[in-house]
Design a protein around this motif. Structure first.
Motif, PDB file in Angstrom:
ATOM      1  N   GLY A 124       0.799  -1.216   0.000  1.00 54.85           N
ATOM      2  CA  GLY A 124       0.000   0.000   0.000  1.00 54.85           C
ATOM      3  C   GLY A 124       0.831   1.265   0.000  1.00 54.85           C
ATOM      4  O   GLY A 124       0.562   2.201  -0.758  1.00 54.85           O
ATOM      5  N   LEU A 125       1.862   1.314   0.836  1.00 57.02           N
ATOM      6  CA  LEU A 125       2.637   2.556   0.912  1.00 57.02           C
ATOM      7  C   LEU A 125       3.511   2.742  -0.321  1.00 57.02           C
ATOM      8  O   LEU A 125       3.745   3.879  -0.755  1.00 57.02           O
ATOM      9  CB  LEU A 125       3.444   2.636   2.210  1.00 57.02           C
ATOM     10  CG  LEU A 125       4.611   1.715   2.480  1.00 57.02           C
ATOM     11  CD1 LEU A 125       5.898   2.300   1.924  1.00 57.02           C
ATOM     12  CD2 LEU A 125       4.766   1.498   3.983  1.00 57.02           C
ATOM     13  N   ASN A 126       4.003   1.642  -0.924  1.00 59.48           N
ATOM     14  CA  ASN A 126       4.746   1.763  -2.171  1.00 59.48           C
ATOM     15  C   ASN A 126       3.873   2.372  -3.256  1.00 59.48           C
ATOM     16  O   ASN A 126       4.307   3.250  -4.014  1.00 59.48           O
ATOM     17  CB  ASN A 126       5.248   0.390  -2.640  1.00 59.48           C
ATOM     18  CG  ASN A 126       6.450  -0.099  -1.864  1.00 59.48           C
ATOM     19  OD1 ASN A 126       7.077   0.642  -1.130  1.00 59.48           O
ATOM     20  ND2 ASN A 126       6.759  -1.366  -2.013  1.00 59.48           N
ATOM     21  N   ALA A 127       2.629   1.891  -3.353  1.00 61.24           N
ATOM     22  CA  ALA A 127       1.710   2.400  -4.368  1.00 61.24           C
ATOM     23  C   ALA A 127       1.335   3.852  -4.086  1.00 61.24           C
ATOM     24  O   ALA A 127       1.303   4.689  -5.001  1.00 61.24           O
ATOM     25  CB  ALA A 127       0.461   1.521  -4.414  1.00 61.24           C
ATOM     26  N   HIS A 128       1.063   4.162  -2.819  1.00 56.79           N
ATOM     27  CA  HIS A 128       0.641   5.527  -2.471  1.00 56.79           C
ATOM     28  C   HIS A 128       1.749   6.540  -2.746  1.00 56.79           C
ATOM     29  O   HIS A 128       1.491   7.627  -3.262  1.00 56.79           O
ATOM     30  CB  HIS A 128       0.248   5.583  -0.996  1.00 56.79           C
ATOM     31  CG  HIS A 128      -0.173   6.944  -0.542  1.00 56.79           C
ATOM     32  ND1 HIS A 128      -1.431   7.458  -0.771  1.00 56.79           N
ATOM     33  CD2 HIS A 128       0.512   7.930   0.120  1.00 56.79           C
ATOM     34  CE1 HIS A 128      -1.511   8.678  -0.275  1.00 56.79           C
ATOM     35  NE2 HIS A 128      -0.360   8.992   0.272  1.00 56.79           N
ATOM     36  N   ALA A 129       2.980   6.182  -2.402  1.00 61.76           N
ATOM     37  CA  ALA A 129       4.098   7.122  -2.551  1.00 61.76           C
ATOM     38  C   ALA A 129       4.760   7.055  -3.918  1.00 61.76           C
ATOM     39  O   ALA A 129       5.618   7.877  -4.227  1.00 61.76           O
ATOM     40  CB  ALA A 129       5.146   6.853  -1.463  1.00 61.76           C
ATOM     41  N   GLY A 130       4.382   6.091  -4.747  1.00 66.98           N
ATOM     42  CA  GLY A 130       4.969   5.972  -6.079  1.00 66.98           C
ATOM     43  C   GLY A 130       6.417   5.518  -6.056  1.00 66.98           C
ATOM     44  O   GLY A 130       7.231   5.988  -6.854  1.00 66.98           O
ATOM     45  N   LEU A 131       6.742   4.580  -5.140  1.00 63.64           N
ATOM     46  CA  LEU A 131       8.121   4.116  -5.018  1.00 63.64           C
ATOM     47  C   LEU A 131       8.429   3.065  -6.078  1.00 63.64           C
ATOM     48  O   LEU A 131       7.625   2.171  -6.342  1.00 63.64           O
ATOM     49  CB  LEU A 131       8.360   3.524  -3.625  1.00 63.64           C
ATOM     50  CG  LEU A 131       8.024   4.435  -2.449  1.00 63.64           C
ATOM     51  CD1 LEU A 131       8.394   3.757  -1.133  1.00 63.64           C
ATOM     52  CD2 LEU A 131       8.736   5.776  -2.568  1.00 63.64           C
ATOM     53  N   ARG A 132       9.607   3.169  -6.665  1.00 64.05           N
ATOM     54  CA  ARG A 132      10.021   2.237  -7.711  1.00 64.05           C
ATOM     55  C   ARG A 132      11.045   1.254  -7.156  1.00 64.05           C
ATOM     56  O   ARG A 132      12.068   1.660  -6.621  1.00 64.05           O
ATOM     57  CB  ARG A 132      10.636   2.994  -8.889  1.00 64.05           C
ATOM     58  CG  ARG A 132      11.203   2.059  -9.949  1.00 64.05           C
ATOM     59  CD  ARG A 132      11.815   2.797 -11.109  1.00 64.05           C
ATOM     60  NE  ARG A 132      12.404   1.854 -12.060  1.00 64.05           N
ATOM     61  CZ  ARG A 132      12.994   2.226 -13.194  1.00 64.05           C
ATOM     62  NH1 ARG A 132      13.070   3.504 -13.514  1.00 64.05           N
ATOM     63  NH2 ARG A 132      13.509   1.315 -14.004  1.00 64.05           N
ATOM     64  N   TRP A 133      10.728  -0.022  -7.289  1.00 68.01           N
ATOM     65  CA  TRP A 133      11.633  -1.068  -6.822  1.00 68.01           C
ATOM     66  C   TRP A 133      11.822  -2.113  -7.904  1.00 68.01           C
ATOM     67  O   TRP A 133      10.971  -2.305  -8.765  1.00 68.01           O
ATOM     68  CB  TRP A 133      11.050  -1.800  -5.613  1.00 68.01           C
ATOM     69  CG  TRP A 133      10.721  -0.953  -4.437  1.00 68.01           C
ATOM     70  CD1 TRP A 133       9.490  -0.741  -3.901  1.00 68.01           C
ATOM     71  CD2 TRP A 133      11.632  -0.194  -3.648  1.00 68.01           C
ATOM     72  NE1 TRP A 133       9.573   0.090  -2.830  1.00 68.01           N
ATOM     73  CE2 TRP A 133      10.889   0.445  -2.644  1.00 68.01           C
ATOM     74  CE3 TRP A 133      13.006  -0.001  -3.695  1.00 68.01           C
ATOM     75  CZ2 TRP A 133      11.472   1.268  -1.695  1.00 68.01           C
ATOM     76  CZ3 TRP A 133      13.591   0.812  -2.756  1.00 68.01           C
ATOM     77  CH2 TRP A 133      12.828   1.437  -1.773  1.00 68.01           C
ATOM     78  N   HIS A 134      12.920  -2.858  -7.798  1.00 69.44           N
ATOM     79  CA  HIS A 134      13.040  -4.110  -8.522  1.00 69.44           C
ATOM     80  C   HIS A 134      12.615  -5.264  -7.621  1.00 69.44           C
ATOM     81  O   HIS A 134      12.251  -6.333  -8.101  1.00 69.44           O
ATOM     82  CB  HIS A 134      14.477  -4.300  -9.010  1.00 69.44           C
ATOM     83  CG  HIS A 134      14.912  -3.215  -9.959  1.00 69.44           C
ATOM     84  ND1 HIS A 134      15.787  -2.219  -9.609  1.00 69.44           N
ATOM     85  CD2 HIS A 134      14.539  -2.962 -11.232  1.00 69.44           C
ATOM     86  CE1 HIS A 134      15.956  -1.396 -10.646  1.00 69.44           C
ATOM     87  NE2 HIS A 134      15.217  -1.831 -11.631  1.00 69.44           N
ATOM     88  N   GLN A 135      12.658  -5.026  -6.320  1.00 75.75           N
ATOM     89  CA  GLN A 135      12.196  -6.007  -5.334  1.00 75.75           C
ATOM     90  C   GLN A 135      11.887  -5.252  -4.042  1.00 75.75           C
ATOM     91  O   GLN A 135      12.639  -4.370  -3.641  1.00 75.75           O
ATOM     92  CB  GLN A 135      13.278  -7.051  -5.048  1.00 75.75           C
ATOM     93  CG  GLN A 135      12.870  -8.158  -4.111  1.00 75.75           C
ATOM     94  CD  GLN A 135      12.253  -9.347  -4.828  1.00 75.75           C
ATOM     95  OE1 GLN A 135      12.652  -9.690  -5.925  1.00 75.75           O
ATOM     96  NE2 GLN A 135      11.283  -9.970  -4.210  1.00 75.75           N
ATOM     97  N   ALA A 136      10.780  -5.603  -3.392  1.00 75.59           N
ATOM     98  CA  ALA A 136      10.432  -5.013  -2.106  1.00 75.59           C
ATOM     99  C   ALA A 136      10.288  -6.137  -1.089  1.00 75.59           C
ATOM    100  O   ALA A 136       9.516  -7.079  -1.305  1.00 75.59           O
ATOM    101  CB  ALA A 136       9.135  -4.211  -2.198  1.00 75.59           C
ATOM    102  N   LEU A 137      11.036  -6.058  -0.003  1.00 77.92           N
ATOM    103  CA  LEU A 137      11.066  -7.113   1.005  1.00 77.92           C
ATOM    104  C   LEU A 137      10.569  -6.580   2.341  1.00 77.92           C
ATOM    105  O   LEU A 137      10.930  -5.482   2.761  1.00 77.92           O
ATOM    106  CB  LEU A 137      12.495  -7.644   1.171  1.00 77.92           C
ATOM    107  CG  LEU A 137      13.159  -8.221  -0.078  1.00 77.92           C
ATOM    108  CD1 LEU A 137      14.625  -8.541   0.218  1.00 77.92           C
ATOM    109  CD2 LEU A 137      12.416  -9.459  -0.560  1.00 77.92           C
ATOM    110  N   SER A 138       9.761  -7.395   3.004  1.00 76.28           N
ATOM    111  CA  SER A 138       9.230  -7.036   4.314  1.00 76.28           C
ATOM    112  C   SER A 138       9.900  -7.872   5.395  1.00 76.28           C
ATOM    113  O   SER A 138      10.152  -9.072   5.217  1.00 76.28           O
ATOM    114  CB  SER A 138       7.715  -7.287   4.346  1.00 76.28           C
ATOM    115  OG  SER A 138       7.231  -7.279   5.673  1.00 76.28           O
ATOM    116  N   ALA A 139      10.142  -7.241   6.534  1.00 76.18           N
ATOM    117  CA  ALA A 139      10.669  -7.965   7.692  1.00 76.18           C
ATOM    118  C   ALA A 139       9.729  -9.077   8.117  1.00 76.18           C
ATOM    119  O   ALA A 139      10.142 -10.004   8.824  1.00 76.18           O
ATOM    120  CB  ALA A 139      10.890  -6.989   8.851  1.00 76.18           C
ATOM    121  N   GLU A 140       8.478  -9.000   7.679  1.00 75.81           N
ATOM    122  CA  GLU A 140       7.514 -10.059   7.990  1.00 75.81           C
ATOM    123  C   GLU A 140       8.016 -11.419   7.500  1.00 75.81           C
ATOM    124  O   GLU A 140       7.699 -12.452   8.100  1.00 75.81           O
ATOM    125  CB  GLU A 140       6.167  -9.723   7.354  1.00 75.81           C
ATOM    126  CG  GLU A 140       5.044 -10.661   7.726  1.00 75.81           C
ATOM    127  CD  GLU A 140       3.704 -10.238   7.134  1.00 75.81           C
ATOM    128  OE1 GLU A 140       2.700 -10.890   7.465  1.00 75.81           O
ATOM    129  OE2 GLU A 140       3.671  -9.268   6.343  1.00 75.81           O
TER     130      GLU A 140
END
Length: 229
Positions: free
Chosen positions: A133-149
């Motif tokens: 959600g926050l990546n989409a809201h802020a328009g962040l560009r990643w090749h991979q997004a990892l969560s501590a979860e």
């Protein structure tokens, strides 16, 4: 141009790329528009103290792992109780304010510029759902997004940084960890990653004993340094 000494750039998200207090503050104002600025800041502090305390209790083994979604809902209930609001719908909306965090002015352009040269990994204490959600809201560009979860713990536990190392398929010294929090960079250093501190108004500045590889005022400055590496 000489090759840089690393191959992948890993970014902390909360505080480093998005203004977390601003998003929570906006959620508190929506909870009760009659609150004055001083009271909003008190409630924001209550939220932040709860999150910090409970993540530390999880890291210390005092409490079993709970995702950031659960901790955010707990914080929202505390804030709502303190504000005298007992509407469950309003509490749920406040909890979701952690997914509506504005990016810093240099974030989107800085990520796009860095992505032209390096694979970018986001590494956040936010849950998988929250991170989406926050990546989409802020328009962040990643090749991979990892969560501590994925590691069922929180930074600065080494298991969280290991997620990025494993995904990259590289030794840790080939990864550059970027954060506005000195504690976060110390955690990455402990695993052997390279480090870059980026100054933010809500960050945790380095001390005289810290030895990070790079320092920049913002992502533009960091991109300039890496361009000339």
């Amino acid at each position: 141009m000489p090759e840089p000494e690393f191959d992948v750039v890993v970014f902390d998200v909360l505080g480093t790329l998005v203004d977390e207090p601003a998003g929570i503050r906006a959620g508190i104002r929506e909870l009760d528009p009659t609150l004055d600025a001083s009271r909003v800041e008190q409630l924001l502090s209550l939220w932040q103290q709860h999150i910090d305390r409970e993540q530390r209790r999880i890291l210390d083994g005092v409490r079993s792992y709970l995702s950031s979604d659960v901790l955010d809902l707990e914080a929202a209930r505390l804030v709502a109780d303190a504000a005298g609001v007992d509407d469950p719908t309003a509490v749920a909306a406040l909890a979701l304010s952690s997914r509506r965090l504005p990016p810093w002015p240099d974030t989107v352009a800085g990520l796009a510029r860095l992505a032209e040269r390096f694979p970018l990994i986001g590494l956040s204490n936010a849950s998988r759902t929250s991170l989406l959600g926050l990546n989409a809201h802020a328009g962040l560009r990643w090749h991979q997004a990892l969560s501590a979860e994925e590691a069922r713990t929180y930074k600065p536990d080494p298991a969280v940084y290991q997620l990025a190392v494993t995904v990259s398929g590289l030794p840790p010294e080939r990864l550059l960890m970027v954060a506005a929090h000195a504690w976060d960079l110390r955690g990455a250093q402990g695993l052997g990653m390279r480090t870059a501190y980026v100054g933010r108004p809500v960050g945790d500045p380095p001390t005289s004993s810290d030895g990070f590889d790079l320092h920049a005022d913002d992502l533009t400055g960091l991109a300039d340094q890496l361009h000339h590496a």
